[in-house]
Scaffold this motif. Structure first.
Motif, short mmCIF file in Angstrom:
data_model
loop_
_atom_site.label_atom_id
_atom_site.label_comp_id
_atom_site.label_asym_id
_atom_site.label_seq_id
_atom_site.Cartn_x
_atom_site.Cartn_y
_atom_site.Cartn_z
N SER A 27 0.83 -1.21 0.00
CA SER A 27 0.00 0.00 0.00
C SER A 27 0.87 1.26 0.00
O SER A 27 0.49 2.29 0.52
CB SER A 27 -0.90 -0.02 1.23
N GLU A 28 2.08 1.13 -0.56
CA GLU A 28 3.02 2.26 -0.54
C GLU A 28 2.46 3.47 -1.29
O GLU A 28 1.91 3.33 -2.38
CB GLU A 28 4.31 1.82 -1.21
N VAL A 29 2.61 4.61 -0.68
CA VAL A 29 2.14 5.83 -1.34
C VAL A 29 3.21 6.29 -2.31
O VAL A 29 4.36 6.46 -1.93
CB VAL A 29 1.86 6.93 -0.29
N LYS A 30 2.82 6.45 -3.56
CA LYS A 30 3.80 6.82 -4.59
C LYS A 30 4.02 8.32 -4.58
O LYS A 30 3.11 9.08 -4.30
CB LYS A 30 3.28 6.40 -5.97
N MET A 31 5.21 8.73 -4.93
CA MET A 31 5.46 10.18 -5.07
C MET A 31 4.69 10.71 -6.25
O MET A 31 4.61 10.04 -7.29
CB MET A 31 6.95 10.42 -5.34
N SER A 32 4.14 11.88 -6.12
CA SER A 32 3.38 12.40 -7.26
C SER A 32 4.11 13.55 -7.95
O SER A 32 3.84 13.87 -9.09
CB SER A 32 2.00 12.87 -6.80
N ARG A 33 5.08 14.16 -7.27
CA ARG A 33 5.74 15.30 -7.92
C ARG A 33 6.73 14.80 -8.98
O ARG A 33 7.27 13.70 -8.85
CB ARG A 33 6.47 16.14 -6.89
N PRO A 34 6.98 15.59 -10.04
CA PRO A 34 7.95 15.15 -11.05
C PRO A 34 9.33 15.06 -10.41
O PRO A 34 9.70 15.93 -9.63
CB PRO A 34 7.91 16.25 -12.11
N VAL A 35 10.06 14.01 -10.74
CA VAL A 35 11.37 13.85 -10.11
C VAL A 35 12.52 14.27 -11.02
O VAL A 35 13.60 14.60 -10.56
CB VAL A 35 11.61 12.40 -9.64
N GLN A 36 12.29 14.25 -12.32
CA GLN A 36 13.39 14.50 -13.25
C GLN A 36 13.74 15.99 -13.32
O GLN A 36 12.86 16.83 -13.49
CB GLN A 36 12.97 14.01 -14.64
N ALA A 37 15.02 16.29 -13.18
CA ALA A 37 15.44 17.69 -13.30
C ALA A 37 15.20 18.15 -14.75
O ALA A 37 15.36 17.36 -15.68
CB ALA A 37 16.92 17.80 -12.97
N ARG A 38 14.83 19.42 -14.90
CA ARG A 38 14.49 19.94 -16.24
C ARG A 38 15.65 19.78 -17.22
O ARG A 38 15.46 19.58 -18.41
CB ARG A 38 14.07 21.41 -16.16
N ARG A 39 16.87 19.86 -16.70
CA ARG A 39 18.02 19.82 -17.62
C ARG A 39 18.18 18.45 -18.31
O ARG A 39 18.95 18.32 -19.24
CB ARG A 39 19.31 20.22 -16.92
N LEU A 40 17.44 17.46 -17.84
CA LEU A 40 17.53 16.14 -18.49
C LEU A 40 16.49 15.94 -19.58
O LEU A 40 16.51 14.93 -20.28
CB LEU A 40 17.39 15.01 -17.46
N GLU A 41 15.63 16.94 -19.73
CA GLU A 41 14.57 16.79 -20.74
C GLU A 41 15.15 16.60 -22.13
O GLU A 41 16.02 17.35 -22.56
CB GLU A 41 13.66 18.03 -20.74
#
Ligand code: PMP
Length: 455
Positions: A27-41
């Motif tokens: 029942s782990e709560v998943k992170m919802s915020r984006p994790v990838q730094a913009r510079r990796l886009e």
């Protein structure tokens, strides 16, 4: 005291976790915020990751990724073994962060002689984890948000994402092919910069230009005139030059590798990048270096000390011994820097003939261990996927490894997104391979040609 406090603290933390909803995996709560730094886009894909996997899965003959399938010279391997087995146990520990002293000293001595410039081993040379890390240090050290960096196409693919990760803007300028004389094979020298086009890319936003001579993938060795053109523009616009010279010893037919740092006004603004991997046919050792004036190198040290910090000591010790040998034998027939290009030139000539015979037109390289060939005549053989965004050469190379067992790299991988489809009918082969490997490649091509022509 501590033993008694332990369990109750664990109990307290466990209760807090349960209360916060971290009860169990299911029942782990998943992170919802984006994790990838913009510079990796946009830089998550990597040609080597993709094609190395394909080659490992399907190829019987791998002329894809650039590494020799033969051994480094005995003197280098013996130096490694000696370093490992010597009494000096300190060779198993960290060495100086910016380069093992014996290695920076011999690099300074060796290249100081070639450049006609005194190099201080402690300030003008830095050892890195391969040339890759030297490049990374340069971009991190020099490029600010919004700075432009000129990259000559086709280019070693990591320059673009490295500039972007530093916040910079890559600006591309292509080498333009001109048709060879009638009946002659095209040479990498037929791919040239348009001087006006190159000049138009320089502006007050330009921080640096990346030069790679001899060039991967074409094998072009820039002439003195071409280097002077680049140097004049660097001086005029006060721009840095990141000079990737990892293939400096691999030049053919008496062609000279000219170091741009030795040209008027360039020493002060150039970082030279080298690799023991290419120099001594030991790509897995990952020993590289950056050289230049302390004014520039001091900033590379800042990046290095805050990221990688140390490189493998034993490998540096062995490379130092390799260079000591080469300094003694410099210019003599026994020098590895004379012998290796001799052997590779034969391999190049052999592959040129083999490709020419089946109609996969080779562009004869003046340097490196790569050869680019035109696949136009083989196109009809490969099923077309008309609506695919993927450049044709990439689909071709994938089809070839899966159906013919022969691995090569599409040339479009060495172009920016906007230009990939302008150069989508070439593939790159690596010819730093044993005779048996090259023969096996030839067999595949011959058989393919027979199948193509038989009714
Ligand atoms: N620059 C160029 C032009 C290369 O081709 C390579 C390796 N393919 C590198 C740098 C990286 O070299 P190293 O393996 O020493 O990190």
């Amino acid at each position: 005291m501590l033993r008694r406090a332990g369990p109750s603290l664990r109990h307290f933390l466990l209760e807090r976790k349960i209360g916060a909803g971290y009860s169990s995996c299911s029942s782990e709560v998943k992170m919802s915020r984006p994790v990838q730094a913009r510079r990796l886009e946009g830089i998550d894909k990597n040609i080597w990751v993709e094609f190395v996997k394909l080659a490992a899965t399907y190829s019987t003959v791998n002329l894809g990724q650039g590494f020799p399938d033969f051994s480094p010279p005995d003197f280098l391997k013996e130096a490694f073994v000696r370093a490992l087995s010597r009494e000096n146990h300190m060779l198993h520990q960290y060495t100086r962060a910016f380069g093992h002293p014996p290695l920076v000293k011999i690099l300074a001595q060796f290249f100081g002689k070639l450049l006609g410039h005194d190099l201080d081993p402690m300030t003008d040379v830095m050892v890195t984890v391969g040339a890759y890390q030297a490049l990374f240090c340069c971009f991190q050290a020099f490029v600010d948000e919004g700075d432009e960096v000129i990259i000559i196409e086709p280019f070693f693919d990591c320059y673009e994402p490295m500039v972007k990760m530093a916040g910079g803007m890559p600006v591309f300028v292509p080498l333009r092919p001109k048709a060879p004389e009638d009946g002659k094979l095209m040479s990498s020298a037929d791919w040239q910069l348009d001087p006006a086009e190159l000049a138009s890319k320089f502006s007050e936003r330009t921080k640096a230009i990346v030069l790679n001579s001899p060039n991967n993938p074409l094998g072009k060795v820039f002439s003195r005139g071409e280097l002077e053109l680049i140097a004049d523009l660097c001086v005029k616009h006060d721009v840095l030059c990141i000079s990737d010279e990892v293939y400096e010893w691999l030049v053919y037919n008496g062609k000279e590798h000219i170091r741009i740092a030795s040209l008027q006004g360039m020493w002060d603004r150039t970082v030279i990048i080298g690799s023991a991997g290419k120099t001594f046919s030991a790509t897995g050792w990952k020993v590289g270096w950056a050289m230049g004036p302390n004014r520039l190198l001091q900033h590379l040290r800042t990046v290095h000390q805050n990221s990688v910090y140390h490189c493998a000591t034993v490998a540096q010790e062995a490379v130092a011994q390799g260079f000591r040998r080469e300094l003694e034998l410099y210019g003599k027939p026994d020098s590895y820097f004379i012998q290796l290009p001799k052997v590779l030139q034969q391999k190049r000539d052999w592959l040129v003939q083999s490709l020419d015979a089946v109609g996969m037109k080779p562009i004869v390289p003046e340097g490196t261990y790569f050869l680019v060939a035109d696949i136009s005549e083989f196109k009809s053989n490969v099923p077309d996927v008309p609506d695919s965004d993927e450049p044709y050469d990439s689909r071709f190379a994938k089809w070839m490894v899966k159906n013919k067992g022969l691995a090569a790299i599409p040339l479009s991988a060495f172009y920016c997104g906007a230009h990939k489809n302008n150069y989508n009918h070439f593939i790159r082969f690596c010819f730093a391979k044993e005779e048996a490997t090259l023969k096996a490649a030839n067999d595949i091509l011959q058989k393919w040609k027979r199948e193509k022509t038989s009714p």
